[in-house]
Structures are given as C-alpha cells and as structure tokens.
Design a protein around this motif. Structure first.
Motif, PDB file in Angstrom:
ATOM      1  N   ARG A 141     -57.902  10.306  -0.787  1.00 35.70           N
ATOM      2  CA  ARG A 141     -57.038   9.668  -1.784  1.00 35.70           C
ATOM      3  C   ARG A 141     -55.772  10.506  -1.921  1.00 35.70           C
ATOM      4  O   ARG A 141     -55.844  11.732  -2.009  1.00 35.70           O
ATOM      5  CB  ARG A 141     -57.721   9.570  -3.151  1.00 35.70           C
ATOM      6  CG  ARG A 141     -58.922   8.640  -3.205  1.00 35.70           C
ATOM      7  CD  ARG A 141     -58.490   7.181  -3.145  1.00 35.70           C
ATOM      8  NE  ARG A 141     -59.626   6.282  -3.259  1.00 35.70           N
ATOM      9  CZ  ARG A 141     -60.392   5.884  -2.252  1.00 35.70           C
ATOM     10  NH1 ARG A 141     -60.137   6.342  -1.032  1.00 35.70           N
ATOM     11  NH2 ARG A 141     -61.405   5.064  -2.443  1.00 35.70           N
ATOM     12  N   VAL A 142     -54.620   9.851  -1.945  1.00 38.88           N
ATOM     13  CA  VAL A 142     -53.363  10.574  -2.098  1.00 38.88           C
ATOM     14  C   VAL A 142     -52.372   9.697  -2.848  1.00 38.88           C
ATOM     15  O   VAL A 142     -52.325   8.472  -2.641  1.00 38.88           O
ATOM     16  CB  VAL A 142     -52.788  11.001  -0.717  1.00 38.88           C
ATOM     17  CG1 VAL A 142     -52.420   9.797   0.130  1.00 38.88           C
ATOM     18  CG2 VAL A 142     -51.600  11.926  -0.888  1.00 38.88           C
ATOM     19  N   HIS A 143     -51.603  10.324  -3.759  1.00 38.09           N
ATOM     20  CA  HIS A 143     -50.525   9.668  -4.500  1.00 38.09           C
ATOM     21  C   HIS A 143     -49.389  10.672  -4.650  1.00 38.09           C
ATOM     22  O   HIS A 143     -49.632  11.857  -4.914  1.00 38.09           O
ATOM     23  CB  HIS A 143     -50.980   9.227  -5.897  1.00 38.09           C
ATOM     24  CG  HIS A 143     -52.011   8.141  -5.902  1.00 38.09           C
ATOM     25  ND1 HIS A 143     -51.724   6.846  -5.546  1.00 38.09           N
ATOM     26  CD2 HIS A 143     -53.327   8.162  -6.222  1.00 38.09           C
ATOM     27  CE1 HIS A 143     -52.818   6.112  -5.640  1.00 38.09           C
ATOM     28  NE2 HIS A 143     -53.806   6.895  -6.040  1.00 38.09           N
ATOM     29  N   LEU A 147     -47.970  16.085  -4.332  1.00 40.49           N
ATOM     30  CA  LEU A 147     -48.932  15.075  -3.921  1.00 40.49           C
ATOM     31  C   LEU A 147     -50.243  15.318  -4.656  1.00 40.49           C
ATOM     32  O   LEU A 147     -50.777  16.434  -4.631  1.00 40.49           O
ATOM     33  CB  LEU A 147     -49.168  15.139  -2.411  1.00 40.49           C
ATOM     34  CG  LEU A 147     -48.052  14.625  -1.507  1.00 40.49           C
ATOM     35  CD1 LEU A 147     -48.305  15.042  -0.069  1.00 40.49           C
ATOM     36  CD2 LEU A 147     -47.917  13.123  -1.602  1.00 40.49           C
ATOM     37  N   LEU A 148     -50.741  14.298  -5.323  1.00 43.77           N
ATOM     38  CA  LEU A 148     -52.035  14.353  -5.989  1.00 43.77           C
ATOM     39  C   LEU A 148     -53.074  13.785  -5.026  1.00 43.77           C
ATOM     40  O   LEU A 148     -52.963  12.633  -4.601  1.00 43.77           O
ATOM     41  CB  LEU A 148     -51.996  13.552  -7.290  1.00 43.77           C
ATOM     42  CG  LEU A 148     -53.282  13.504  -8.113  1.00 43.77           C
ATOM     43  CD1 LEU A 148     -53.603  14.878  -8.681  1.00 43.77           C
ATOM     44  CD2 LEU A 148     -53.155  12.483  -9.241  1.00 43.77           C
ATOM     45  N   ASP A 163     -64.562  17.031  -0.385  1.00 43.98           N
ATOM     46  CA  ASP A 163     -64.904  18.367  -0.859  1.00 43.98           C
ATOM     47  C   ASP A 163     -64.976  18.445  -2.375  1.00 43.98           C
ATOM     48  O   ASP A 163     -65.169  19.526  -2.934  1.00 43.98           O
ATOM     49  CB  ASP A 163     -63.882  19.387  -0.355  1.00 43.98           C
ATOM     50  CG  ASP A 163     -62.455  19.009  -0.746  1.00 43.98           C
ATOM     51  OD1 ASP A 163     -62.269  17.927  -1.339  1.00 43.98           O
ATOM     52  OD2 ASP A 163     -61.529  19.779  -0.453  1.00 43.98           O
ATOM     53  N   ARG A 164     -64.795  17.268  -3.049  1.00 44.68           N
ATOM     54  CA  ARG A 164     -64.906  17.141  -4.506  1.00 44.68           C
ATOM     55  C   ARG A 164     -63.813  17.903  -5.249  1.00 44.68           C
ATOM     56  O   ARG A 164     -63.951  18.213  -6.418  1.00 44.68           O
ATOM     57  CB  ARG A 164     -66.290  17.594  -4.980  1.00 44.68           C
ATOM     58  CG  ARG A 164     -67.403  16.773  -4.376  1.00 44.68           C
ATOM     59  CD  ARG A 164     -68.738  17.085  -4.959  1.00 44.68           C
ATOM     60  NE  ARG A 164     -69.300  18.313  -4.425  1.00 44.68           N
ATOM     61  CZ  ARG A 164     -70.520  18.759  -4.716  1.00 44.68           C
ATOM     62  NH1 ARG A 164     -71.285  18.083  -5.534  1.00 44.68           N
ATOM     63  NH2 ARG A 164     -70.969  19.867  -4.182  1.00 44.68           N
ATOM     64  N   GLN A 165     -62.734  18.184  -4.570  1.00 47.07           N
ATOM     65  CA  GLN A 165     -61.593  18.841  -5.201  1.00 47.07           C
ATOM     66  C   GLN A 165     -60.547  17.818  -5.615  1.00 47.07           C
ATOM     67  O   GLN A 165     -60.391  16.776  -4.974  1.00 47.07           O
ATOM     68  CB  GLN A 165     -60.948  19.851  -4.251  1.00 47.07           C
ATOM     69  CG  GLN A 165     -61.809  21.040  -3.895  1.00 47.07           C
ATOM     70  CD  GLN A 165     -61.077  22.011  -3.003  1.00 47.07           C
ATOM     71  OE1 GLN A 165     -59.868  21.890  -2.781  1.00 47.07           O
ATOM     72  NE2 GLN A 165     -61.787  22.988  -2.468  1.00 47.07           N
ATOM     73  N   LEU A 166     -59.840  18.139  -6.673  1.00 43.41           N
ATOM     74  CA  LEU A 166     -58.645  17.406  -7.088  1.00 43.41           C
ATOM     75  C   LEU A 166     -57.496  18.392  -7.029  1.00 43.41           C
ATOM     76  O   LEU A 166     -57.505  19.406  -7.735  1.00 43.41           O
ATOM     77  CB  LEU A 166     -58.802  16.835  -8.499  1.00 43.41           C
ATOM     78  CG  LEU A 166     -57.626  16.010  -9.033  1.00 43.41           C
ATOM     79  CD1 LEU A 166     -57.434  14.742  -8.208  1.00 43.41           C
ATOM     80  CD2 LEU A 166     -57.836  15.659 -10.503  1.00 43.41           C
ATOM     81  N   ARG A 167     -56.529  18.108  -6.172  1.00 39.76           N
ATOM     82  CA  ARG A 167     -55.480  19.073  -5.891  1.00 39.76           C
ATOM     83  C   ARG A 167     -54.103  18.454  -6.080  1.00 39.76           C
ATOM     84  O   ARG A 167     -53.927  17.239  -5.947  1.00 39.76           O
ATOM     85  CB  ARG A 167     -55.566  19.592  -4.453  1.00 39.76           C
ATOM     86  CG  ARG A 167     -56.874  20.267  -4.083  1.00 39.76           C
ATOM     87  CD  ARG A 167     -56.759  20.902  -2.709  1.00 39.76           C
ATOM     88  NE  ARG A 167     -55.616  21.801  -2.667  1.00 39.76           N
ATOM     89  CZ  ARG A 167     -55.642  23.046  -3.124  1.00 39.76           C
ATOM     90  NH1 ARG A 167     -56.752  23.536  -3.643  1.00 39.76           N
ATOM     91  NH2 ARG A 167     -54.574  23.794  -3.055  1.00 39.76           N
ATOM     92  N   ILE A 168     -53.135  19.313  -6.386  1.00 39.48           N
ATOM     93  CA  ILE A 168     -51.716  18.964  -6.344  1.00 39.48           C
ATOM     94  C   ILE A 168     -51.078  19.842  -5.288  1.00 39.48           C
ATOM     95  O   ILE A 168     -51.053  21.070  -5.418  1.00 39.48           O
ATOM     96  CB  ILE A 168     -51.037  19.129  -7.710  1.00 39.48           C
ATOM     97  CG1 ILE A 168     -51.459  17.994  -8.652  1.00 39.48           C
ATOM     98  CG2 ILE A 168     -49.526  19.151  -7.558  1.00 39.48           C
ATOM     99  CD1 ILE A 168     -50.743  17.983  -9.981  1.00 39.48           C
TER     100      ILE A 168
END
Length: 996
Positions: free
Chosen positions: A363-365, A374-375, A380-385
């Motif tokens: 998923r990317v936004h 980029l969110l 890997d269950r990570q949420l990154r910016i």
C-alpha cells in the motif's frame, strides 16, 4: 531481448527506487585516516550497489544495474588513494564483476555455480562457490585488463574435499603465508594452503553443550547418542598471532589459539551468533545474533558491558567497528543500516539509521500537499513514511510494543499488529490529533496513528465483541470523522478526536445493515455531502454525511466491486469491478460517465486519479499498468511490468507516480512526462514491456556478449528513438491519436479558453514602463565609471565594461577617452514595416523606429523617451483589425513582440470620430463574446484603459460610449462566474481551516 519485447512508455519514465537500503549481504567497508573523506560503506541493493559516506550515511554514488542480484561483495582499497580509486568486486551468480566506481572493468569467470564468499589477500583475490571450488585471481592482472583489455583467467583452481562441503566464513590469519582458515556448516575449521590446494590441518568440530538437566533426563548413554556439533557462522581476526575469534550457531564465541589447538575464552550470545567485529584500540568485541540484538564485550575483563536489544527487527548481517573512532555500524535482513556512537562506560547512542520495509510493501499514498513523503505499509506489518528528498529523514510508526517485547523476551515483530489491508489519512489534522486510520487483516478493530508523534494512538475504534471484521476505512476531508465498513455490511461513523462512535446509523431498505454482505470500499465527497459505499451485493449507495439513515441515491453495479478510489480534487469516483472493468461515477449527479473495458485480464489491485482529473491509472495482477484518458475513454498508455503492481499513487502536483510491486522491497518512482514536456495523445493498442525503475544506469560495455539482455534493451531503445526522429523529419505518420478520434464536446457560452502564450506576453503589457525604467537604470549603472586605485588606469570598453592597466612612470599625463554620452546622436530614418515575429520581450530601441520631436501639446498617450517619441508601425496592426478579419488580427497579435503591441495600443488616434478607438473596441468585444484568448485580451484591455484614460473620460462620442458599455457587460459575464468560483473555493478553505 528483442525490440518487440521492450519499448518505452508514452507517458511514464522510470526514475528510481526509494526505500531500498541494503540486502541480506554483508556490508563491505573502506576505512582511511580521515573519517569523512576516506571512509565508505558499500551496500548491495538488488542488482546494484551504493556507497555511503561516514558518519552520516549519506549516499555517495550508486552503481550500475547488473543482470542479477549480488551474492557477495568486497571493496579493495588502492594504496593510500581516495575512495574514487577503489575497486569493487561483486559476486553475481557464478561470476565476479569488477567495478572502478561505476565503470565495469572486468568479468571473472571460473565457477560453475554461485559465488558465496570472497577474500582479498595482498594482491590476490580468493573466491569460493557452491560448486565446491575455490579460485585464486591476481588483482594486478585486473589492473592490466583495464588498460590492455587482455583475457583474464584464474591463477589457481582447486576442488574442496567433500561434496557437501559448505563454506560459511573465510579469514586469513596474520603471518600465515598462503593460508586461509575456512569455517564450514559441518562445524569444523580447515586450514588450507591456497597455492597448492592442500588441507594443512582440521580443527574441531565443536560439540553443542548440553545442559546438566538435559544430561540427567537422557542419561549418559542417550546423551552420547544425541551428541551434535555447532555450525561455524563467522570468523574474525584478533590482531594477535595464532589467535582468531570463532562464532558458533549455538551462541558461543570462542577465542581460539590455532597453534596449540586450544580454546582460550568463551562468550555466549544466544541463540546464534551471525556477525562480529573487534575494536583493537579499546579491546572491545561486538556480536550480533539472529534476533537483531547487538552485544558489546570487554575482552580484557571478559564480560558483557552493553546490550543493544532489538537493534534490528530480524537477523544481524554485519557488525563492524570503525578503526580509531568510537563508532559501530550494523546491518540486518530488515533492510536497515544503523550507526552507533559508544564509550566504554556509556550506553551506545544511535546516530543515524537508514531503513525501509523489511518485506515488499503493498500500500502506498503520497502524503502531504507537496508530495515530499510517501505513506506505505506492507507484509512486514510496518506503517512507514518515506521521504522522496534525501535531505529529510524517513521514519516508522511505533507500535508501542518495545517495552513489552523486552519484558516478555519476544521479538518486536511478533507483537506488532497484523498486516494493513486499507488505510486513509488527513493532512489537515496532522498537528491536532491522530490523522491516519488503518484496517488490518482479520481484525475487528480500526486503529488510529499520529504522524506528529510517529506512533500508534492509545485509543482505537472498537465497538463491541461481536462486530464484524473491518474491511475498509475512510477519513472525512476535515479529519473529524472516520467511517468504517465491515464484512457483515455494517457502516459506522466515529469521532476521531474522542475515538467515540456516533449514533448515526446507515441502513438499507432490505436489511438493518448498510449492505447485504462485506463492504468493499467507503469514500466521502470533498464537500462532506455524501458518504458513498459499495458492497459485494452489487449496490452503490449515497448516504447523507450528517444524518445517515436511508440511502439518498442507489445505483446497481453490473458486477461485485473490489475497491473504490475518489479524485482528491473533484467529484469523480472510480470503481474496480470483479469483471476486470472500471466504472467512473460523477458523485455530484450520481451518473456513470465512463466505463473502461478491454484492459485488465485479472484482478485490479489499485486505481489512482491524476491531480487534474484528466487521466486514471490502474494496476492489476496481470502485470498491467494502464493509463486511461478521461476525455476520450481510450488507453493512452499500456505497460507490462516484470512484477505485478499492488498499489499506485499520483503525486499531488502530478510530477511522479509511485507504485509497489510483488517481491520488490522498494517503492518504484516514475516520472510523468506530461509535467516536463508536451506529449501528444497516443492510442495504445497492445501492452509494452518495460522494466521497473532502477537505481543506477544499465551496464553497457563490450565486456558483455552481444546477446546480453541488458545490452539488447539499450540498443532497442536507441534504435526506436532514432526511428521516431527520422519519421518526424520525413513527415511520416506516427501512432498518435488523431483529433477526430476524440469525442468532441461542444463548448458552452460560459466557457473561456486561454491563449497559451507565455505569461510575460500578457502580464508584461501593463508593466512595460516599470521594466523600461529598470532596464535604463541597469544601462546607466554599466556606463558609470567606478573609482579605482590611483595606480590603475581605467579605460571604458563596451564589451568588457572596464579595462584596467598598470600605470607606467610617465602615464600621469594621459587623457581619458571620450564618453559615450558626449558623442553626437545620429538622426534615425523614418521606416515603417511589420512587427517582427517571435515570442520574446524586446525593450531596446530598434533601428527602424521613427524619431520625431515632441510638442508640448501632444496627447498624453504618446510615450516620451530621452526627449524623443518612438513611433512603431501601428498602421499594420489597424489594417489587420479593420480589413483582414478577426482571425488574422488574433494571429498577428499572438506573433507580435511585446514592444510592438504596447506601442500600437499607445498610438491609437482619436481623430476621425475615434475611428481607431472603435476598431480596437470592436476587436476586444468580439474576442470576449467568443470567449477566446482570455488572458491576452485582459492584458490589452488593461493597457488600453491605462494609456487612454484621460481621453475616454472626456469622450462624448455615442458609438464609443456604446461600445464601452457592451464591453463592460461582456466582461461581467465571465468575471462574475470566476468570482463565484473563487468565492466558493475561499469559503471552503476558510471552513476547513477554521473548524476546531
């Protein structure tokens, strides 16, 4: 590959991959005396490599793209030269390629299977492969190969003794001439003579220690049967003769004396030691295990002094001390590189960490109005910016489980939330409260995240125990409310700030829930008017945003929907259906405006609108990336990528396109060609195979064979460009979409069109006097002789402005040259001709202008300059307006320079009953009524009123007054509509920014 298999995209160009820091390949280091200038870290990134400068880990350069992934890597420092002279050895498959920076130097081919280990001993390179062979190469031959282009072959090739002989580590003990120590997976150490290929001595194997309780339970006889041996995972030199460090799979670190075949000391770092390094000055040892922990030991006191828990979320790959500096570098399989500063008595401090997703993101936004972040989320269950600007720092959202993992002695990854299946964010509330909402796999809870605090919110959106699983989430544009769709058809409204559920209910006519089945997607209109949901029951509902209740509008879908995506700046809604087609719905009037068919063959994974709403990009499991044109309804670009795309997102300003792909650890960034140059519409009939964006250029060298895929790809691209250029020169037709193929839409009376000329052509009409004054001031400054020291002679020169010469002994009697102002002005001749063509701003005097004396009673609209009047040929302009028709006048006006347009309007005469005024006003009125050239016409009107204001105020001619009144009414038709739109936009912005 042939030219038919690979071609270029019409609208996209691969730029690079971001978020890919390192692979599960040990780092290679290059150290020198000066840390900032001489030290480099080299990391493998897929089919390429990158160098990082210390201590900040800034990217130095990125290597070229190779034809396979790098298995192992080594950097050879050349004497005391700078890093630019280093040679980089990369093991790719069964061969070793040698680079001098990014230049391919040589290919070493001697193995039959993959190369797994490399070691440089003096002027020799030793390589080990999975084919139970090791080869010895002379590095000096590689230098000669670069200069002379000769054939390179290994000096020595030897076979290892056993078929199941697996090399895990290699080290060259100090003072051991022509000998290396090889650690094996079987658990023994072998001392080999590499010149003759002879096994000198075998150490070990080392038994796995069994605890006393296990021995007591099994008994002596059974314990002897269960005897196992530990694998040797890593080796390291100590700087002491005959002494090496041995790392074992059972967590032991042995200080081993080779001469006496004796263990001097033992450390334990369970469960398994994978990397280690020794700091000779401080007598410290650093070890990394398969849980991501790094331990620092005091060799003198033989005790543990520091433990960096969860330094990485997976196994450690590299641990290295920087000589003469209190710095430690680590890397792991989680796609991250860390650098720590430490002292013996203080806990290590993390200075910098480069990290990305440990597994491929799905998923990317683009996050924020500027598109600098980029969110993204992944398996890997990570949420990154992740930042697109190298000067900024990327970060990962914390799951608030680090303390719990340390307390329960578990890994952080095992306590993280399940993978994210849907997410949404609101930029406006990033400084106020949680502004990101996520739905997770097989979870009935929707979670909130704070981008400001970079962590998971303490409050979650959980209603009751028997609630269905969350299938989709959405945030309102104001960021106050979150809407949650569940797999049982329920639709819920939550207040984000308080994390409380609203009593608003959404029920359809047939059931108590919103849908009869799972909700595939939820979106909120940009004006907070509607909440739109689509369910697996093939229904599309429009709900009242504030009241909920029954659906306001209902639409039947031809097949079950898979996902919903809205246009961020408009009312368009894209629906991906299970029959692999896409519906475009106008939310303002609840109608289907486009139905895109004959594109995808398998499931559509994601859809994204371009910021202007002109294009729609869709990606699917069939490896297709299709760009649809909203106006024509046709495919204007159709790409086939090597790996299916799982998500897609347009840049807020349309500059780039970001995509995530299966089995790709980074985020692909594409350049939108429409932003950086004009590209005509092309109808794509068949898909074109393209490669994903790559870091580094493709290797093109004579060292590769003619049938090499990368070489053929470059040649095919070059041949295609040359063919297209030749066709354009010869006037041959191309595959561009003809204007007749696009469905024409009649332009209404309320529409206007712009001229398309450069901004200065119409904006500079009213600013010409100010520009002239600025230009004259600049000329005056150039012609002014500055004061120079007394020992320099000053001579004015038009080209060099000033010419200085040293004064001779008798140079004080010199005479200065005559100034340019003192020269007599030559009288210019009267010439009248058409204005020159071109789109440029000319503020200088032309030689063809007329110079006449100025009388005091001359009208105010005549421009004075240096006591003269500059008169251009205005009769041509009036002739175009009066005789040749409106279209010819517009063409002449567009082609004229700024100066001639200005002078033509300024010199309009009021004689003959304002004949010239009436001609010009009729021209302006016709342009406004047709709604064309709007920006250029506005500039002409402003300049006309500015120059002829005095005469217009005193004018009593009925025809002129009537034309002025019609001109005002025509202006009001367009200006009122524009003012209304601007007022609506301003009110919307004030409403969104003013809500607390």
């Amino acid at each position: 590959m042939t030219e038919e298999n690979h071609s270029e995209s019409f609208l996209l160009e691969g730029l690079r991959t971001i978020g890919h820091m390192t692979d599960a390949v040990p780092l290679s280091f290059r150290f020198g005396y000066n840390l900032k200038e001489d030290a480099r870290v080299y990391a493998a990134i897929g089919n390429s490599f990158q160098s990082l400068r210390l201590p900040g880990l800034q990217t130095g350069h990125i290597g070229p793209q190779l034809k396979g992934k790098i298995n192992c890597m080594h950097v050879q420092k050349i004497d005391h030269h700078k890093p630019e002279y280093d040679y980089i050895f990369c093991g790719i498959g069964a061969e070793v390629v040698v680079f001098h920076q990014t230049e391919l130097v040589a290919r070493l081919i001697g193995h039959q299977k993959k190369v797994v280990k490399m070691l440089v001993i003096g002027r020799y390179l030793l390589t080990f492969g999975e084919d139970q062979m090791f080869c010895l190469w002379n590095i000096e031959d590689i230098y000669a190969y670069k200069k002379n282009g000769g054939q390179l072959s290994p000096m020595v090739t030897h076979h290892l003794p056993d078929e199941d002989y697996i090399v895990t580590s290699v080290v060259h003990p100090e003072t051991y001439l022509d000998k290396v120590l090889i650690g094996t997976k079987q658990g023994h150490l072998d001392l080999y003579n590499i010149r003759v290929g002879k096994l000198v001595h075998r150490f070990g194997p080392f038994e796995v220690n069994m605890s006393k309780s296990q021995q007591h339970l099994l008994g002596e006889e059974q314990a002897a049967l269960y005897k196992t041996y530990a694998q040797i995972t890593c080796l390291e030199k100590t700087g002491i003769i005959d002494v090496v460090l041995v790392g074992l799979s059972d967590g032991r670190i042995l200080i081993y004396n080779l001469l006496h075949d004796k263990i001097l000391a033992t450390f334990k770092h369970k469960p398994s030691v994978l990397a280690m390094s020794i700091h000779k000055d401080k007598q410290l040892l650093a070890t990394g295990n398969d849980l991501g922990d790094v331990a620092i030991w005091d060799l003198k006191d033989q005790q543990l002094i520091h433990m960096i828990s969860h330094s990485h979320s997976s196994s450690i790959v590299s641990v290295e001390f920087i000589p003469r500096h209190p710095l430690l570098i680590t890397s792991g399989e989680d796609n991250s590189i860390s650098i720590y500063e430490f002292e013996k008595n203080d806990h290590p401090i993390l200075l910098r960490k480069l990290e990305g997703h440990a597994r491929p993101p799905n998923r990317v936004h683009f996050y924020g109005p500027m598109g600098n972040w980029l969110l993204s989320s992944g398996d890997d269950r990570q949420l990154r910016i992740t930042t697109t600007d190298p000067s900024q720092v990327s970060f990962q959202f914390s799951h608030r489980v680090k303390a719990r993992a340390k307390r329960e002695k578990q890994t952080i990854s095992s306590l993280m939330l399940p993978p994210i299946i849907d997410m949404d964010y609101c930029w406006l509330r990033s400084e106020d409260w949680s502004n990101v909402v996520t739905a997770h796999q097989n979870s009935p809870i929707a979670y909130l995240w704070s981008a400001k605090n970079r962590n998971l919110s303490k409050k979650s959106l959980f209603a009751y125990k028997d609630a269905g699983l969350v299938s989709s989430v959405c945030l309102s544009l104001c960021g106050n409310y979150a809407f949650i769709g569940r797999d049982n058809g329920q639709l819920e409204k939550w207040a984000v700030q308080s994390s409380t559920k609203r009593t608003t209910t959404f029920t359809s006519k047939d059931t108590s829930a919103a849908h009869d089945g799972p909700i595939a997607g939820v979106v909120v209109s940009n004006m907070n008017e509607f909440v739109v949901t689509a369910g697996y029951d093939c229904m599309l509902y429009f709900w009242d945003y504030a009241k909920g209740g029954k659906p306001l509008f209902i639409m039947d879908l031809p097949s079950p929907p898979m996902l919903l995506r809205k246009h961020s700046h408009g009312n368009m809604l894209a629906i991906a259906l299970s029959d692999f087609t896409i519906l475009i719905v106008d939310m303002s009037n609840q109608t289907v405006v486009r139905h895109f068919k004959n594109g995808h063959r398998y499931t559509i994974n994601d859809i994204s609108f371009s910021p202007d709403g002109r294009y729609v990009c869709s990606v699917g499991s069939d490896k297709y990336m299709i760009i649809w044109d909203m106006l024509s309804g046709l495919k204007v670009d159709w790409l086939e990528v090597p790996s299916p795309a799982t998500s897609i997102s347009y840049h807020p300003k349309g500059l780039y396109l970001a995509s995530t792909h299966v089995n790709t650890i980074g985020i692909a960034l594409w350049v939108n060609k429409l932003t950086f140059g004009a590209t005509g519409l092309q109808h794509a009939h068949t898909p074109k195979k393209v490669n994903l964006p790559m870091n580094g250029e493709i290797v093109t060298s004579e060292l590769y064979d003619e049938d090499d895929e990368l070489e053929d790809l470059v040649v095919a691209r070059k041949r295609k460009r040359e063919t297209q250029e030749d066709d354009e020169e010869e006037g041959k037709p191309t595959q561009r979409l003809k204007q007749d193929d696009i469905p024409s839409t009649p332009r209404g009376e309320d529409y206007i069109t712009l001229s398309g000329v450069a901004k200065h052509r119409w904006y500079g009409l009213t600013q010409l006097e100010r520009l002239r004054e600025k230009h004259d001031a600049f000329d005056k400054a150039l012609n002014t002789t500055e004061k120079l020291p007394f020992f320099l002679e000053t001579t004015f020169n038009e080209e060099d402005h000033f010419k200085t010469e040293f004064i001779k002994d008798d140079a004080f009697n010199h005479t200065l040259p005559e100034k340019a102002e003192d020269k007599p002005i030559e009288e210019k001749k009267v010439v009248e001709e058409e204005a020159p063509k071109g789109d440029y701003m000319d503020l200088s005097d032309s030689e063809d202008d007329v110079v006449v004396d100025v009388e005091k009673n001359e009208p105010s609209h005549i421009m004075k300059k240096r006591g003269k009047v500059v008169l251009p040929a205005s009769s041509t302009f009036l002739a175009k307006i009066g005789d040749e028709g409106f279209d010819e006048a517009v063409a002449y006006m567009r082609a004229s320079t700024l100066k001639h347009l200005d002078m033509s309007i300024r010199l309009l005469s009021s004689t003959e009953q304002f004949k010239e005024y009436r001609l010009f006003l009729n021209f302006l009125l016709t342009a406004l009524e047709r709604g064309i050239e709007y920006d250029l016409v506005q500039g002409l009107i402003s300049l006309f009123i500015q120059c002829h204001f005095e005469l217009l105020m005193k004018c009593n001619n009925g025809d002129v007054l009537e034309l002025l009144a019609k001109l005002r009414r025509a202006q009001d038709v367009h200006t009122k509509a524009l003012d209304t739109l601007l007022l609506q936009s301003r009110s919307m912005i004030c409403m969104l920014t003013g809500v607390q």
